[in-house]
Design a protein around this motif. Structure first.
Motif, mmCIF file in Angstrom:
data_model
loop_
_atom_site.group_PDB
_atom_site.id
_atom_site.type_symbol
_atom_site.label_atom_id
_atom_site.label_comp_id
_atom_site.label_asym_id
_atom_site.label_seq_id
_atom_site.Cartn_x
_atom_site.Cartn_y
_atom_site.Cartn_z
ATOM 1 N N ALA A 1 47.648 15.812 88.244
ATOM 2 C CA ALA A 1 46.833 14.725 87.690
ATOM 3 C C ALA A 1 46.325 15.075 86.293
ATOM 4 N N ALA A 2 46.428 14.120 85.377
ATOM 5 C CA ALA A 2 45.898 14.286 84.013
ATOM 6 C C ALA A 2 45.914 12.917 83.342
ATOM 7 N N VAL A 40 41.123 10.889 90.050
ATOM 8 C CA VAL A 40 41.575 12.179 90.584
ATOM 9 C C VAL A 40 41.371 13.222 89.486
ATOM 10 N N PRO A 41 40.581 14.276 89.748
ATOM 11 C CA PRO A 41 40.248 15.224 88.676
ATOM 12 C C PRO A 41 41.490 15.825 88.008
ATOM 13 N N GLU A 42 41.397 15.990 86.688
ATOM 14 C CA GLU A 42 42.499 16.592 85.940
ATOM 15 C C GLU A 42 42.785 17.981 86.501
ATOM 16 N N THR A 56 44.167 10.306 85.771
ATOM 17 C CA THR A 56 42.798 10.748 86.049
ATOM 18 C C THR A 56 41.792 9.648 85.721
ATOM 19 N N LYS A 57 41.979 9.010 84.571
ATOM 20 C CA LYS A 57 41.073 7.960 84.124
ATOM 21 C C LYS A 57 41.080 6.774 85.080
ATOM 22 N N THR A 107 44.422 18.449 89.409
ATOM 23 C CA THR A 107 44.730 18.360 90.839
ATOM 24 C C THR A 107 46.246 18.308 91.032
#
Ligand code: TMP
Ligand code: ASP
Length: 235
Positions: A97-98, A107-109, A102-103, A111
Protein backbone atom coordinates in the motif's frame (compact mmCIF):
# COMPACT_ATOMS: atom_id res chain seq x y z
CA UNK A 1 17.65 6.74 -38.13
CA UNK A 2 16.99 10.50 -38.14
CA UNK A 3 14.45 12.57 -36.23
CA UNK A 4 11.88 14.18 -38.52
CA UNK A 5 8.94 16.31 -37.35
CA UNK A 6 7.82 16.32 -33.72
CA UNK A 7 4.58 14.35 -33.37
CA UNK A 8 3.85 14.93 -29.71
CA UNK A 9 5.22 16.50 -26.56
CA UNK A 10 4.20 15.03 -23.22
CA UNK A 11 5.16 15.99 -19.69
CA UNK A 12 8.35 13.94 -19.67
CA UNK A 13 9.04 12.97 -23.29
CA UNK A 14 8.87 14.15 -26.89
CA UNK A 15 8.07 11.87 -29.79
CA UNK A 16 9.42 12.36 -33.32
CA UNK A 17 8.58 10.79 -36.66
CA UNK A 18 11.26 8.94 -38.64
CA UNK A 19 11.55 7.98 -42.31
CA UNK A 20 9.96 4.64 -41.36
CA UNK A 21 6.20 5.06 -40.72
CA UNK A 22 6.27 2.18 -38.24
CA UNK A 23 9.04 3.64 -36.04
CA UNK A 24 9.28 6.78 -33.89
CA UNK A 25 12.01 8.31 -31.74
CA UNK A 26 11.32 9.08 -28.09
CA UNK A 27 13.37 11.88 -26.48
CA UNK A 28 13.37 11.94 -22.65
CA UNK A 29 13.30 15.32 -20.86
CA UNK A 30 14.39 16.29 -17.34
CA UNK A 31 11.01 18.00 -16.78
CA UNK A 32 9.00 16.66 -13.88
CA UNK A 33 5.39 17.36 -12.93
CA UNK A 34 3.23 16.15 -10.09
CA UNK A 35 -0.45 16.36 -9.24
CA UNK A 36 -1.49 16.67 -12.92
CA UNK A 37 0.97 19.43 -13.62
CA UNK A 38 0.11 21.43 -10.45
CA UNK A 39 3.77 21.15 -9.45
CA UNK A 40 6.40 21.66 -12.13
CA UNK A 41 10.15 21.27 -11.87
CA UNK A 42 13.28 19.65 -13.18
CA UNK A 43 15.13 16.60 -11.99
CA UNK A 44 18.62 17.00 -13.42
CA UNK A 45 19.75 13.93 -15.35
CA UNK A 46 16.33 12.25 -15.11
CA UNK A 47 15.89 11.95 -18.87
CA UNK A 48 19.12 9.99 -19.21
CA UNK A 49 18.32 7.71 -16.26
CA UNK A 50 14.77 7.00 -17.42
CA UNK A 51 15.84 6.34 -21.01
CA UNK A 52 18.62 3.92 -20.06
CA UNK A 53 16.73 2.18 -17.27
CA UNK A 54 13.56 1.75 -19.25
CA UNK A 55 15.48 0.32 -22.20
CA UNK A 56 17.47 -2.10 -20.05
CA UNK A 57 14.36 -3.33 -18.24
CA UNK A 58 12.31 -3.66 -21.42
CA UNK A 59 15.05 -5.72 -23.05
CA UNK A 60 15.05 -8.07 -20.05
CA UNK A 61 11.25 -8.35 -20.19
CA UNK A 62 11.29 -8.99 -23.93
CA UNK A 63 13.71 -11.91 -23.39
CA UNK A 64 11.27 -13.35 -20.85
CA UNK A 65 8.34 -13.23 -23.27
CA UNK A 66 6.76 -9.81 -22.72
CA UNK A 67 6.63 -7.99 -26.09
CA UNK A 68 7.66 -4.33 -25.91
CA UNK A 69 7.95 -1.30 -28.20
CA UNK A 70 11.76 -1.15 -27.74
CA UNK A 71 13.89 -1.23 -30.90
CA UNK A 72 17.25 0.51 -30.28
CA UNK A 73 18.84 3.01 -27.91
CA UNK A 74 20.16 5.89 -30.07
CA UNK A 75 21.75 8.16 -27.47
CA UNK A 76 21.65 9.02 -23.75
CA UNK A 77 18.14 10.46 -24.12
CA UNK A 78 16.84 9.03 -27.40
CA UNK A 79 15.40 5.67 -28.28
CA UNK A 80 13.92 4.21 -31.42
CA UNK A 81 10.63 2.46 -30.66
CA UNK A 82 7.78 0.87 -32.59
CA UNK A 83 4.98 3.31 -33.29
CA UNK A 84 1.87 2.21 -31.42
CA UNK A 85 -1.63 3.41 -30.74
CA UNK A 86 -1.60 3.83 -26.97
CA UNK A 87 -4.41 2.02 -25.14
CA UNK A 88 -5.81 4.87 -23.00
CA UNK A 89 -5.43 2.98 -19.73
CA UNK A 90 -2.88 3.39 -16.97
CA UNK A 91 -2.31 -0.12 -15.68
CA UNK A 92 -1.25 -0.06 -12.05
CA UNK A 93 0.10 -3.02 -10.09
CA UNK A 94 0.49 -2.80 -6.32
CA UNK A 95 2.40 -5.11 -3.98
CA UNK A 96 2.43 -2.78 -0.97
CA UNK A 97 0.00 0.00 0.00
CA UNK A 98 1.19 3.52 -0.89
CA UNK A 99 0.13 6.70 -2.63
CA UNK A 100 -3.46 6.92 -3.84
CA UNK A 101 -4.29 3.44 -2.46
CA UNK A 102 -3.43 4.69 1.02
CA UNK A 103 -5.24 7.99 0.52
CA UNK A 104 -8.40 6.45 -0.90
CA UNK A 105 -8.70 3.36 1.28
CA UNK A 106 -6.96 4.32 4.52
CA UNK A 107 -4.59 1.35 4.42
CA UNK A 108 -1.34 2.62 6.00
CA UNK A 109 1.58 3.12 3.62
CA UNK A 110 3.90 0.13 3.76
CA UNK A 111 1.21 -2.46 4.48
CA UNK A 112 2.02 -5.60 2.48
CA UNK A 113 -1.12 -6.42 0.51
CA UNK A 114 -2.66 -9.88 0.96
CA UNK A 115 -2.61 -10.24 -2.80
CA UNK A 116 -1.11 -8.21 -5.63
CA UNK A 117 -3.67 -5.82 -7.09
CA UNK A 118 -4.23 -4.55 -10.60
CA UNK A 119 -6.20 -1.42 -11.35
CA UNK A 120 -6.96 0.74 -14.35
CA UNK A 121 -7.10 4.49 -14.67
CA UNK A 122 -8.61 6.19 -17.70
CA UNK A 123 -5.78 8.17 -19.34
CA UNK A 124 -7.42 11.58 -19.53
CA UNK A 125 -5.69 14.65 -18.09
CA UNK A 126 -8.86 16.79 -18.02
CA UNK A 127 -10.57 14.19 -15.84
CA UNK A 128 -7.36 13.63 -13.81
CA UNK A 129 -6.89 9.98 -14.90
CA UNK A 130 -9.85 8.60 -12.91
CA UNK A 131 -9.81 5.08 -11.49
CA UNK A 132 -12.14 2.85 -13.52
CA UNK A 133 -13.01 -0.84 -13.50
CA UNK A 134 -12.75 -3.19 -16.44
CA UNK A 135 -16.46 -2.88 -17.30
CA UNK A 136 -15.98 0.87 -17.66
CA UNK A 137 -13.08 0.26 -20.03
CA UNK A 138 -15.24 -2.12 -22.11
CA UNK A 139 -18.30 0.16 -22.00
CA UNK A 140 -16.28 3.13 -23.21
CA UNK A 141 -14.58 1.06 -25.90
CA UNK A 142 -11.12 1.80 -24.50
CA UNK A 143 -10.05 -1.82 -25.02
CA UNK A 144 -11.62 -5.18 -25.85
CA UNK A 145 -12.03 -8.02 -23.34
CA UNK A 146 -9.28 -9.92 -25.14
CA UNK A 147 -6.94 -6.91 -24.91
CA UNK A 148 -7.72 -6.45 -21.22
CA UNK A 149 -6.95 -10.13 -20.61
CA UNK A 150 -3.63 -9.85 -22.46
CA UNK A 151 -2.68 -6.59 -20.74
CA UNK A 152 -3.50 -8.00 -17.29
CA UNK A 153 -1.47 -11.16 -17.92
CA UNK A 154 1.53 -9.15 -19.10
CA UNK A 155 1.24 -6.73 -16.16
CA UNK A 156 1.41 -9.53 -13.56
CA UNK A 157 4.27 -11.15 -15.49
CA UNK A 158 6.15 -7.82 -15.53
CA UNK A 159 5.60 -7.57 -11.76
CA UNK A 160 7.19 -10.97 -11.06
CA UNK A 161 10.17 -10.28 -13.35
CA UNK A 162 10.77 -6.72 -12.10
CA UNK A 163 10.44 -7.71 -8.43
CA UNK A 164 13.23 -10.25 -8.75
CA UNK A 165 15.50 -8.04 -10.91
CA UNK A 166 15.16 -5.23 -8.34
CA UNK A 167 15.50 -7.33 -5.22
CA UNK A 168 18.90 -8.52 -6.48
CA UNK A 169 20.08 -4.90 -6.19
CA UNK A 170 18.40 -4.22 -2.84
CA UNK A 171 15.25 -2.49 -4.09
CA UNK A 172 11.65 -3.36 -3.15
CA UNK A 173 9.08 -2.85 -5.90
CA UNK A 174 6.10 -1.25 -4.12
CA UNK A 175 3.90 -0.42 -7.11
CA UNK A 176 4.17 0.75 -10.71
CA UNK A 177 2.26 2.00 -13.72
CA UNK A 178 2.43 0.52 -17.21
CA UNK A 179 1.02 1.60 -20.55
CA UNK A 180 0.40 -0.67 -23.50
CA UNK A 181 0.05 0.01 -27.22
CA UNK A 182 -1.35 -1.64 -30.32
CA UNK A 183 0.87 -2.34 -33.33
CA UNK A 184 -0.73 -1.88 -36.78
CA UNK A 185 -1.72 -5.59 -36.77
CA UNK A 186 -3.38 -5.23 -33.36
CA UNK A 187 -0.67 -6.95 -31.33
CA UNK A 188 -0.46 -5.60 -27.78
CA UNK A 189 3.02 -4.52 -26.66
CA UNK A 190 4.38 -2.84 -23.54
CA UNK A 191 5.03 0.85 -24.32
CA UNK A 192 5.80 4.16 -22.56
CA UNK A 193 8.52 3.71 -19.89
CA UNK A 194 9.52 1.85 -16.74
CA UNK A 195 11.45 4.24 -14.51
CA UNK A 196 11.57 5.93 -11.09
CA UNK A 197 8.90 8.29 -12.54
CA UNK A 198 6.46 5.42 -12.96
CA UNK A 199 7.40 3.01 -10.17
CA UNK A 200 7.76 3.20 -6.40
CA UNK A 201 11.16 1.85 -5.39
CA UNK A 202 12.06 1.54 -1.70
CA UNK A 203 15.53 0.64 -0.48
CA UNK A 204 15.19 -2.92 0.84
CA UNK A 205 17.31 -2.22 3.94
CA UNK A 206 16.41 1.34 4.94
CA UNK A 207 13.01 1.81 3.28
CA UNK A 208 14.27 5.06 1.73
CA UNK A 209 12.35 6.32 -1.30
CA UNK A 210 14.34 5.90 -4.53
CA UNK A 211 11.74 7.35 -6.89
CA UNK A 212 9.66 10.36 -7.92
CA UNK A 213 7.85 10.48 -4.54
CA UNK A 214 10.91 12.49 -3.36
CA UNK A 215 9.84 15.18 -5.84
CA UNK A 216 6.05 14.74 -5.46
CA UNK A 217 6.32 15.10 -1.66
CA UNK A 218 9.07 17.77 -1.61
CA UNK A 219 11.40 15.44 0.28
CA UNK A 220 14.48 16.34 -1.78
CA UNK A 221 17.37 14.18 -2.97
CA UNK A 222 15.59 13.03 -6.12
CA UNK A 223 18.58 13.62 -8.42
CA UNK A 224 20.82 11.41 -6.29
CA UNK A 225 18.12 8.77 -5.92
CA UNK A 226 17.66 8.47 -9.70
CA UNK A 227 21.45 8.13 -10.14
CA UNK A 228 21.55 5.53 -7.36
CA UNK A 229 18.89 3.37 -9.03
CA UNK A 230 20.76 3.57 -12.35
CA UNK A 231 24.06 2.68 -10.67
CA UNK A 232 22.57 -0.34 -8.92
CA UNK A 233 20.82 -1.69 -12.02
CA UNK A 234 23.27 -0.79 -14.77
CA UNK A 235 26.56 -0.63 -12.84
P1 TMP B 1 -0.66 6.26 -7.14
O1 TMP B 1 -0.46 5.57 -5.83
O2 TMP B 1 -0.47 7.74 -7.09
O3 TMP B 1 -1.96 5.86 -7.79
O4 TMP B 1 0.51 5.74 -8.12
C1 TMP B 1 0.66 4.37 -8.40
C2 TMP B 1 1.89 4.17 -9.25
O5 TMP B 1 1.73 4.77 -10.53
C3 TMP B 1 3.16 4.77 -8.67
O6 TMP B 1 4.22 3.84 -8.84
C4 TMP B 1 3.44 6.00 -9.48
C5 TMP B 1 2.78 5.69 -10.80
N1 TMP B 1 2.17 6.87 -11.41
C6 TMP B 1 2.54 7.25 -12.68
O7 TMP B 1 3.39 6.62 -13.30
N2 TMP B 1 1.93 8.33 -13.23
C7 TMP B 1 0.99 9.07 -12.59
O8 TMP B 1 0.48 10.06 -13.15
C8 TMP B 1 0.60 8.67 -11.27
C9 TMP B 1 -0.43 9.43 -10.51
C10 TMP B 1 1.22 7.55 -10.73
N1 ASP C 1 2.10 12.32 -14.18
C1 ASP C 1 1.68 13.11 -13.04
C2 ASP C 1 1.55 14.59 -13.40
O1 ASP C 1 1.78 14.98 -14.51
C3 ASP C 1 2.70 13.12 -11.98
C4 ASP C 1 2.92 11.89 -11.18
O2 ASP C 1 3.67 11.03 -11.64
O3 ASP C 1 2.43 11.82 -10.04
O4 ASP C 1 1.25 15.43 -12.61
Amino acid sequence: MEKLQQLYEGKAKKVFATSDPELVIVDYKDDATAGDGAKKGTIRGKGVVNNKLSNALMQKLEKQGVPTHFVQELSDRETLVKKVEIVPLEVIIRNVAAGSFTKRLGVPEGTVLKCTTLEFSYKNDELHDPLINHYHALAMGLATQEEIDTISRYAFQVNELLKSILLEVGIRLIDFKLEFGRLPDGTIVLADEISPDTCRFWDAKTGAHLDKDLFRRDLGGEEDAYQEVMKRLLG
